[in-house]
Design an enzyme around this catalytic site. Sequence first.
Site, PDB file in Angstrom:
ATOM      1  N   ARG A 282      -9.955  36.957  11.672  1.00 38.54           N
ATOM      2  CA  ARG A 282      -9.076  35.790  11.611  1.00 38.54           C
ATOM      3  C   ARG A 282      -8.652  35.314  12.997  1.00 38.54           C
ATOM      4  O   ARG A 282      -8.265  34.162  13.188  1.00 38.54           O
ATOM      5  CB  ARG A 282      -7.840  36.150  10.775  1.00 38.54           C
ATOM      6  CG  ARG A 282      -7.014  34.969  10.370  1.00 38.54           C
ATOM      7  CD  ARG A 282      -5.545  35.310  10.134  1.00 38.54           C
ATOM      8  NE  ARG A 282      -5.296  36.455   9.300  1.00 38.54           N
ATOM      9  CZ  ARG A 282      -4.628  37.538   9.723  1.00 38.54           C
ATOM     10  NH1 ARG A 282      -4.187  37.632  10.959  1.00 38.54           N
ATOM     11  NH2 ARG A 282      -4.427  38.545   8.903  1.00 38.54           N
TER      12      ARG A 282
ATOM     13  N   TYR B 197      -2.554   8.447   8.946  1.00 37.59           N
ATOM     14  CA  TYR B 197      -3.369   8.880   7.804  1.00 37.59           C
ATOM     15  C   TYR B 197      -2.428   9.218   6.644  1.00 37.59           C
ATOM     16  O   TYR B 197      -1.393   9.861   6.855  1.00 37.59           O
ATOM     17  CB  TYR B 197      -4.179  10.104   8.267  1.00 37.59           C
ATOM     18  CG  TYR B 197      -5.075  10.706   7.234  1.00 37.59           C
ATOM     19  CD1 TYR B 197      -6.192  10.026   6.771  1.00 37.59           C
ATOM     20  CD2 TYR B 197      -4.820  11.984   6.740  1.00 37.59           C
ATOM     21  CE1 TYR B 197      -7.031  10.598   5.831  1.00 37.59           C
ATOM     22  CE2 TYR B 197      -5.664  12.570   5.806  1.00 37.59           C
ATOM     23  CZ  TYR B 197      -6.763  11.873   5.352  1.00 37.59           C
ATOM     24  OH  TYR B 197      -7.588  12.443   4.428  1.00 37.59           O
TER      25      TYR B 197
ATOM     26  N   ASP C  74      -3.587  11.847  16.648  1.00 37.76           N
ATOM     27  CA  ASP C  74      -4.720  12.071  15.754  1.00 37.76           C
ATOM     28  C   ASP C  74      -5.866  11.259  16.362  1.00 37.76           C
ATOM     29  O   ASP C  74      -5.874  10.031  16.313  1.00 37.76           O
ATOM     30  CB  ASP C  74      -4.368  11.587  14.343  1.00 37.76           C
ATOM     31  CG  ASP C  74      -5.501  11.828  13.346  1.00 37.76           C
ATOM     32  OD1 ASP C  74      -6.678  11.809  13.765  1.00 37.76           O
ATOM     33  OD2 ASP C  74      -5.216  12.014  12.150  1.00 37.76           O
TER      34      ASP C  74
ATOM     35  N   LYS D 151     -15.148  14.550  10.146  1.00 39.06           N
ATOM     36  CA  LYS D 151     -15.712  13.216  10.281  1.00 39.06           C
ATOM     37  C   LYS D 151     -16.943  13.240  11.203  1.00 39.06           C
ATOM     38  O   LYS D 151     -17.969  13.720  10.809  1.00 39.06           O
ATOM     39  CB  LYS D 151     -14.627  12.245  10.754  1.00 39.06           C
ATOM     40  CG  LYS D 151     -13.343  12.311   9.884  1.00 39.06           C
ATOM     41  CD  LYS D 151     -13.556  11.765   8.493  1.00 39.06           C
ATOM     42  CE  LYS D 151     -12.479  12.150   7.477  1.00 39.06           C
ATOM     43  NZ  LYS D 151     -11.104  11.835   7.820  1.00 39.06           N
TER      44      LYS D 151
END
Length: 391
Positions: free
Chosen positions: A59, A112, A184, A209
């Site tokens: 992790r 967003y 962002d 994206k």
Amino acid sequence: MSKKRPDLSTLKPETRIVAAGREYAEHGMVNPAVYHASTVLYPTVKSLHDESQTYSYGREGTPTSRAFETAIATLEGGHDAAVFPSGAAAISATLLAFLKTGDHLLMVDTAYHRTRKFCDGLLKGLGIETTYYDPLIGRGISALIRPNTRIVFCESPGSQTMEVQDIPAIADEAHKKSCLVFIDNTWSAGLYFNAFAHGCDVSIQAATKYIVGHSDAMLGVTTCNKETWPQFKEAYLLMGQFAGPDDSYLALRGLRTLDVRLERHQRNAMTLAEWLRGRSEVETVLYPALSNDPSYQIWKRDFTGACGLFSVVLKPTSKQSVAAMLDDLALFGMGYSWGGFESLVVPFRPHRTATTWTAQGPCLRFHIGLENTDDLIDDLKQGFARLKKTS
Ligand SMILES: *Cc1c(COP(=O)(O)O)cnc(C)c1O
């Protein structure tokens, strides 16, 4: 690689995305291995306790995740980066890393939609207040900053309606009052807008994206400057964030071709945007790269390119005729997300609270893929014919 590594900071972005993170490849391979790992073994009790080992637990990072994170930090020009299982996870966890009860957050009105929901839901419940601000506020942000304002969050261009923010002006005012500036940076993919050079402290991307670029994986990534990195990294580890190795690898693979893909997305989008601008059914095209767009000047000053995502406002027409247009498109898929190789379209209604959306007609968001633009235009021509027939 046994050869000397180049100093990437002196190289152009196109070169950096090809070379960055390659030091994690072994045995002469071009690419790093995909390490599936939870347990990491230690050779001695001493090494278990003295934290001298680079990798300690799955992790907390593997050569695969570090290769991707290093490559993104190099692309963005930040200090270091960390990977998340989605863009939404990156935004939420990065905000939580810096906010506490009683703090105030300035959030751009064109954020967003999930970012808004997070602020209005979970952050509100924690006693963290959000004020939405006009994306075109510029230096006016100063008047909204309170003694307890911790972060000014930007997204540029804005989701759906594509307003480009004056980030240097906002960052300058925010820093005068000791606020951090987050962005962002998904639209530019980190390649066409250098967030750190324009004053941001933290840059977040939905790597889902353009970085992944093939609509086949979800990933987020947060890049910090040197000052914000320690606080962010501590919270990142405490929140148990990580992402699977296959997805990190896909993102790293996507990153290598980011420049050539974006170049074509941009060219195709410009062709389609100009064609749409000339259609009688279209009221306005919202694409900062068009020279008559209200955001063109700031975009041209601060960005080095435009991606394939833009919106149009149609002249007022019925819901049924929009559906008739979109339902039977052959090449434009309908669905959320964007940044893959394929063209997409979705209808939307802007949700705004700090500003008023005055356009009357329905809005469509287009993602222009890598297809031939003649084929895309033919598909839309037939769509407009259906719209006309039903309106
Ligand atoms: C898609 C998107 C996100 C969220 O990313 P996911 O990977 O879908 O969670 C965040 N910001 C912007 C601008 C986006 O387009």
